[in-house]
Design an enzyme around this catalytic site. Structure first.
Site, short mmCIF file in Angstrom:
data_model
loop_
_atom_site.label_atom_id
_atom_site.label_comp_id
_atom_site.label_asym_id
_atom_site.label_seq_id
_atom_site.Cartn_x
_atom_site.Cartn_y
_atom_site.Cartn_z
N GLU A 203 -7.70 3.12 8.11
CA GLU A 203 -7.44 4.36 7.90
C GLU A 203 -8.49 5.28 8.59
OE1 GLU A 203 -8.22 5.51 3.51
OE2 GLU A 203 -7.23 3.63 3.37
N ARG B 139 -13.28 13.63 7.48
CA ARG B 139 -14.35 14.42 7.02
C ARG B 139 -15.69 13.71 7.34
NH1 ARG B 139 -12.47 10.59 3.26
NH2 ARG B 139 -13.92 9.32 2.46
N GLU C 18 -12.08 3.53 9.72
CA GLU C 18 -12.51 2.31 8.91
C GLU C 18 -11.64 1.09 9.28
OE1 GLU C 18 -11.93 4.40 4.68
OE2 GLU C 18 -11.21 2.36 4.71
N GLU D 124 1.28 -5.41 4.25
CA GLU D 124 0.93 -6.30 5.12
C GLU D 124 -0.08 -7.46 4.60
OE1 GLU D 124 -3.37 -3.42 5.67
OE2 GLU D 124 -1.82 -2.92 6.82
N LYS D 125 -0.31 -8.46 5.42
CA LYS D 125 -1.23 -9.67 4.92
C LYS D 125 -2.44 -9.37 4.40
CE LYS D 125 -1.92 -14.29 5.54
NZ LYS D 125 -0.99 -15.46 5.09
N LYS E 232 0.80 -1.27 0.05
CA LYS E 232 -0.06 -0.12 -0.02
C LYS E 232 0.83 1.21 -0.03
CE LYS E 232 -4.01 -1.97 2.59
NZ LYS E 232 -4.75 -1.76 3.65
N HIS F 293 -16.42 -4.38 5.14
CA HIS F 293 -15.79 -2.96 5.27
C HIS F 293 -16.93 -2.45 6.41
CE1 HIS F 293 -14.55 1.25 4.06
NE2 HIS F 293 -15.40 1.60 4.97
C1 MV4 Z 1 -6.77 -4.22 2.60
C2 MV4 Z 1 -7.64 -5.28 1.92
C3 MV4 Z 1 -7.11 -6.78 2.23
N1 MV4 Z 1 -6.07 -6.85 3.02
N2 MV4 Z 1 -6.00 -4.28 3.37
C4 MV4 Z 1 -9.28 -0.74 0.20
C5 MV4 Z 1 -9.42 0.65 0.94
C6 MV4 Z 1 -8.76 0.73 2.07
N3 MV4 Z 1 -9.30 1.48 3.00
C7 MV4 Z 1 -8.19 -0.83 2.17
N4 MV4 Z 1 -8.43 -1.45 1.42
C8 MV4 Z 1 -8.23 -2.73 1.40
N5 MV4 Z 1 -7.23 -3.10 2.30
C9 MV4 Z 1 -5.56 -6.03 3.58
N6 MV4 Z 1 -4.51 -6.14 4.49
C10 MV4 Z 1 -8.70 -5.26 1.08
C11 MV4 Z 1 -9.02 -3.87 0.75
C12 MV4 Z 1 -10.03 -3.52 -0.02
C13 MV4 Z 1 -11.20 -3.11 0.28
C14 MV4 Z 1 -11.38 -2.74 1.72
C15 MV4 Z 1 -12.73 -2.03 1.92
C16 MV4 Z 1 -13.72 -2.04 0.91
C17 MV4 Z 1 -13.56 -2.37 -0.17
C18 MV4 Z 1 -12.39 -2.89 -0.60
C19 MV4 Z 1 -12.18 -3.37 -1.83
C20 MV4 Z 1 -10.94 -3.98 -2.22
C21 MV4 Z 1 -9.91 -4.08 -1.26
#
Ligand code: MV4
Length: 449
Positions: free
Chosen positions: A288, A292, A275, A200-201, A158, A208
């Site tokens: 994160e 806002r 989140e 990260e893993k 990321k 979400h």
């Molecule tokens: C991730 C993940 C899986 N594993 N981190 C996407 C938005 C950002 N806030 C973080 N995101 C993700 N991080 C790890 N370690 C999958 C996502 C992700 C995702 C997260 C929330 C809603 C939709 C998503 C769609 C694709 C990937």
């Protein structure tokens, strides 16, 4: 209290802020681009200033234009809404330097949370669960491969300056990780002016889930429960609900406490959202902080009865946060459906143009947040949201029944116009959605089938 507020945004959120101002006896000043001059909400403001041509970079993102409008209109505060300048720390700083209250957290807090690796480090030190991975930034492909050997594949790289899903790469083996590391860095350098990445893993098939918080001027923080935003496509949310079908009282209390602990550690002020990813086994991980008000704030307002935008204004004015955690309860169930002028049959291509006919639902359990009316143009320059339909029922099954009824009343017609309403109606017939059995991949799997 504030006397006069400049609303540095457009569309439904500009109208939402104008309404909150008026309910608090505050004057609201709209800004508008040439493309938005005839929007009905501009007339509802007490004053309005044109800030430039339609292109966002020359109007809603144009800091000198907006600061000049604030001077001309003699406001004492600026509300940035969401998107545009809402999480721009330099803009917040310039407002403060000009003696104008920025309705949001301090610039230093936006900066601190805007760097995702830094935010993750803050979370870890606050005792908030984080996904196993690199301890801070990863400096080389060799380091990335070394860490992945320890934690196992798949992993995700990321951009620390990314967020909201931008600047991420998933890797399933060493070859793709080495490639992904270099790709992610060069993309991040181009997109954000900062190549730094962390690892990260990769959590598979999570939901979400985000927690709404309010932090008073003294730093005291309360949470207002969660929103489940798993129904999304390419990081564009389509449906959000509160409470989440996946949480029980105990998990809600633990995630709420984690969000509050993070916000306190970050020195947060005003409204924000923490989140999390929620795994199928009930484990949750900090992702994160969104510094806002968010599009989906309405579902929280419906189940808590708390006006989040009014609180943003009160907190910015220095009023103490009189809400106490024990007074906040979730009543019933709310679901938001985003009605976008997009064609799901054509890859969600926007369909800008004239709205000839617009019928939006009403009646018991229905809230509509929309800035549009029949006769309006949907400009091609901005996001394609036409309206938010928020339903509220005594429980989830009643909310779903109201949603089916309300979506049946929707008419959005015009040359070439398509909307997401038919897709929402289809989703309301899907047994897995109706049962609340979804994850972040649900919508994309449904669209493929
Ligand atoms: C991730 C993940 C899986 N594993 N981190 C996407 C938005 C950002 N806030 C973080 N995101 C993700 N991080 C790890 N370690 C999958 C996502 C992700 C995702 C997260 C929330 C809603 C939709 C998503 C769609 C694709 C990937």
């Amino acid at each position: 209290m504030l006397r006069r507020v400049l609303v540095a945004n457009r569309g439904e959120i500009a109208l939402r802020v104008i309404r909150a101002c008026h309910e608090l006896g505050i004057e609201a000043v709209a800004v508008f681009s040439q493309a938005d001059a005839d929007m009905p909400y501009v007339e509802l403001a007490d004053d309005a200033v044109c800030i430039g041509p339609p292109e966002p970079a020359r109007s809603y993102l144009n800091v000198p234009s907006i600061l000049a409008a604030a001077e001309i209109a003699d406001v004492d505060a600026i509300h940035p809404g969401y998107g545009f300048l809402a999480e721009n720390a330099r803009f917040a700083e310039m407002c403060t330097a000009s003696g104008i209250t920025f309705v949001g957290p301090p610039a230093a807090v936006i900066d601190g949370c805007g760097d995702k690796a830094n935010a993750k480090d803050l979370a870890r030190r606050a005792g908030v669960p984080v996904v196993p991975g690199s301890d801070g930034l990863v400096e080389s492909a060799e380091d990335a491969v070394g860490i992945a050997r320890e934690i196992g594949y798949p992993v995700i790289i990321k951009a620390t300056a990314g967020g909201g899903g931008r600047g991420m790469r998933v890797a399933h083996n060493e070859a793709s990780l080495a490639n992904g590391f270099h790709q992610a860095r060069s993309e991040a350098a181009t997109a954000f002016g900062n190549p730094a990445v962390y690892l990260e893993k990769f959590v598979e098939n999570p939901r979400h889930v985000e927690i709404q918080i309010l932090a008073g001027p003294d730093g005291r923080v309360v949470h207002l429960g969660e929103r489940d935003c798993s129904i999304q496509r390419r990081h564009q949310k389509l449906i959000e609900e509160s409470p989440s079908p996946a949480l029980d009282e105990d998990l809600r209390r633990r995630m709420g406490a984690a969000a509050v602990a993070f916000a306190e550690a970050a020195g947060y002020r005003n409204a924000g959202t923490v989140e999390f990813l929620l795994g199928a086994d009930g484990s949750f991980y900090f992702m994160e902080l969104n510094a806002r008000i968010q599009v989906e704030h309405c579902v929280t307002e419906m189940v808590t009865g708390v006006d989040l935008v009014q609180w943003q204004l009160r907190i910015a004015a220095g009023e103490p946060l009189t809400l106490r955690q024990e007074d906040i309860a979730l009543r019933g169930h709310a679901i938001e459906f985003r009605l976008n002028a997009e064609n799901p049959e054509r890859g969600f291509a926007p369909t800008p143009g004239l709205i000839e006919r617009l019928v939006l639902p009403g009646g018991r359990g229905v809230r509509i947040d929309s800035h549009l009316a029949a006769g309006c143009q949907i400009p091609r320059w901005y996001d394609s949201m036409v309206a938010k339909l928020i339903v509220h029922g005594a429980d989830r099954s009643e909310a779903l029944r109201i949603a089916r009824r309300a979506l049946g009343e929707v008419r959005v017609e015009g040359p070439g116009l398509a909307t997401t309403a038919p897709l929402h109606r289809q989703l309301l017939e899907q047994s897995d959605f109706v049962a609340g059995r979804v994850d972040i991949g649900f919508l994309e799997r449904f669209l493929e089938s």
